[in-house]
Write a protein that holds these residues in place. Structure first.
Motif, short mmCIF file in Angstrom:
data_model
loop_
_atom_site.label_atom_id
_atom_site.label_comp_id
_atom_site.label_asym_id
_atom_site.label_seq_id
_atom_site.Cartn_x
_atom_site.Cartn_y
_atom_site.Cartn_z
N HIS A 53 3.26 -11.67 4.08
CA HIS A 53 3.74 -10.35 4.48
C HIS A 53 2.73 -9.71 5.42
CE1 HIS A 53 5.03 -6.02 3.15
NE2 HIS A 53 5.61 -6.38 4.28
N ILE A 54 3.17 -9.38 6.62
CA ILE A 54 2.31 -8.72 7.62
C ILE A 54 2.46 -7.21 7.50
CG2 ILE A 54 1.75 -8.53 10.07
CD1 ILE A 54 1.36 -11.34 9.17
N GLU A 55 1.35 -6.50 7.44
CA GLU A 55 1.29 -5.03 7.43
C GLU A 55 1.96 -4.41 6.20
OE1 GLU A 55 0.38 -3.61 11.90
OE2 GLU A 55 2.50 -3.64 11.39
N GLY A 56 1.70 -4.99 5.04
CA GLY A 56 2.04 -4.31 3.80
C GLY A 56 0.99 -3.27 3.49
N GLY A 57 1.19 -2.55 2.38
CA GLY A 57 0.21 -1.56 1.94
C GLY A 57 0.20 -0.28 2.73
N GLU A 58 1.15 -0.11 3.66
CA GLU A 58 1.22 1.12 4.45
C GLU A 58 1.99 2.20 3.68
OE1 GLU A 58 -0.10 1.41 7.53
OE2 GLU A 58 -0.69 -0.69 7.76
#
Length: 427
Positions: free
Chosen positions: A156-161
């Motif tokens: 997963h790219i750019e999770g945690g946003e």
């Protein structure tokens, strides 16, 4: 954005770049002949996520030990939004699949079901070693679901946003389905740890679109203006997306938004919204203003051309993440309207306002008076491809277990018990 207090011994993968930089990339591309060929599937559903994923895709396409497969779906396949599958096709990837997963105005839950069915069959045929998804769209959730249920690693790219809408729910759900996480910064990494993710599976690589933004191969402003027949270099960019939890109010919000734009007397490059619930009201308002000579309206703009236009814009207005992430990188002021990005990182060049016309006009005045124009870089410094390459070649990446384990952290800061809802049965 307040800084998260990282848990004690906060773990995540620190990718230290070698002094040679791009030489390391060339070495990794050349030294792969002894490794087994691995299949990696990328899923792209929108013009926005493709712009971020494209640099990573091109890197993998060069490698002889990687077989890249690209699934093109979602908004890409809709004529109403510019048939942007053509932009992906132009890149010339060897293995590419065009999958229509929806019709115009189809409910989001139905699109989700369609996508799981279609991706399941296609993934079953490809039999990849890794599925790569991005962000917070339904296509990412569907791809992660298929991977999790088929014992296929999901990155997963750019999770945690954080954003502030249903996107948060989807993004965090993808996190729990994914095995490997490549995030933009330490704050995002810390949130994944809070969600129970294993720190050794979290890699901080920055936002991949910054690699494109800092490149010297973008078209010139003159080329971008000519390509889209924009009559003046004195313009702002307007992008207003629906907020699914406020669908009933979108007609009024869109009316106030475009009325405010008209009253400024400024010239605008207007880009269509995404296809979430409520988009019809915004499109209807755009059509009512289409004859305004100060509005240049486009269903979509090529990513590189968009970056050039953004870099040279007087300001960007609306509720797109481009105003929060990309515009500050170029030092371009942003007018952020409404709640869609309410929990994002806000630097000093971002001016927040409500949906009312006067509130929007006041924020536009502030943005036009802003003269600092310092570049803000909270989402990386433009070397995500190199860090992505190091992650793929790091010890243990391909040994990431399919069976995930929830990692508890000590969240107590005192002897007080954690708050919880206590349900008592009747006597």
């Amino acid at each position: 954005m307040s800084k998260l207090k990282n848990p004690p011994g906060f773990p995540c993968q620190r990718l230290t770049m070698p002094a040679t930089g791009c030489d390391e990339i060339r070495r990794l591309v050349q030294e792969d002949k002894a490794n087994p060929i691995r299949k990696i599937v990328f899923i792209t559903g929108t013009r926005a996520d493709f712009g971020k994923l494209k640099p990573l895709m091109h890197y993998l396409e060069q490698r002889s030990d990687i077989e890249l497969h690209v699934i093109v779906t979602g908004m890409h396949m809709l004529k109403l939004y510019g048939s942007t599958y053509l932009e992906v096709k132009r890149e010339g990837f060897t293995h590419i699949y065009f999958v229509a997963n929806q019709h115009a105005n189809e409910p989001m839950c139905s699109i989700m079901g369609n996508s799981v069915c279609l991706f399941s069959r296609l993934i079953g045929e490809i039999a990849p070693h890794l599925i790569v998804v991005h962000g917070d769209r339904l296509e990412a959730l569907a791809g992660a679901t298929v991977g999790a249920l088929s014992n296929t690693l999901v990155c997963h790219i750019e999770g945690g946003e954080l954003s502030g809408t249903v996107d948060d729910l989807i993004r965090h759900a993808v996190t729990k389905l994914a095995h490997i996480h490549m995030v933009a910064n330490d704050d995002a990494a810390a949130r994944l740890v809070q969600l129970g993710e294993c720190g050794s599976n979290i890699y901080v690589i920055g936002s991949p679109d910054l690699d494109v933004m800092r490149s010297d191969t973008l078209p010139s402003l003159q080329q971008a203006l000519a390509h889209y027949q924009i009559p003046s270099a004195n313009y702002a960019i307007a992008m207003f997306h629906p907020v699914t939890s406020e669908e009933a109010d979108m007609p009024a919000y869109a009316k106030a938004f475009f009325s405010a734009l008209e009253k400024t007397g400024d010239r605008y490059v207007v880009v269509y919204p995404n296809n979430d619930a409520g988009t019809g009201a915004i499109l209807a308002e755009i059509n009512r203003h289409r004859e305004n000579r100060r509005f240049s309206v486009f269903p979509s703009i090529r990513f590189e051309h968009f970056l050039t236009l953004l870099k040279n814009a007087n300001y960007i207005i609306g509720n797109s993440s481009a105003g929060i992430r990309e515009a500050p990188f170029y030092g371009v002021p942003t007018v952020n309207v409404g709640t869609r990005q309410s929990r994002r990182y806000f630097c000093e060049s971002i001016f927040n306002c409500g949906y009312h016309e006067q509130s929007i006009l006041d924020a536009i005045h502030k943005a036009k008076s802003y003269t600092n124009c310092r570049r803000s870089m909270p989402f990386g410094d433009g070397n995500s491809v190199e860090k992505f390459a190091l992650a793929l070649n790091s010890t243990g990446f391909w040994q990431t277990p399919f069976q995930k384990a929830f990692v508890d952290i000590d969240v107590c800061t005192s002897d007080e018990p954690l708050p919880a809802l206590c349900l008592e049965t009747a006597a």
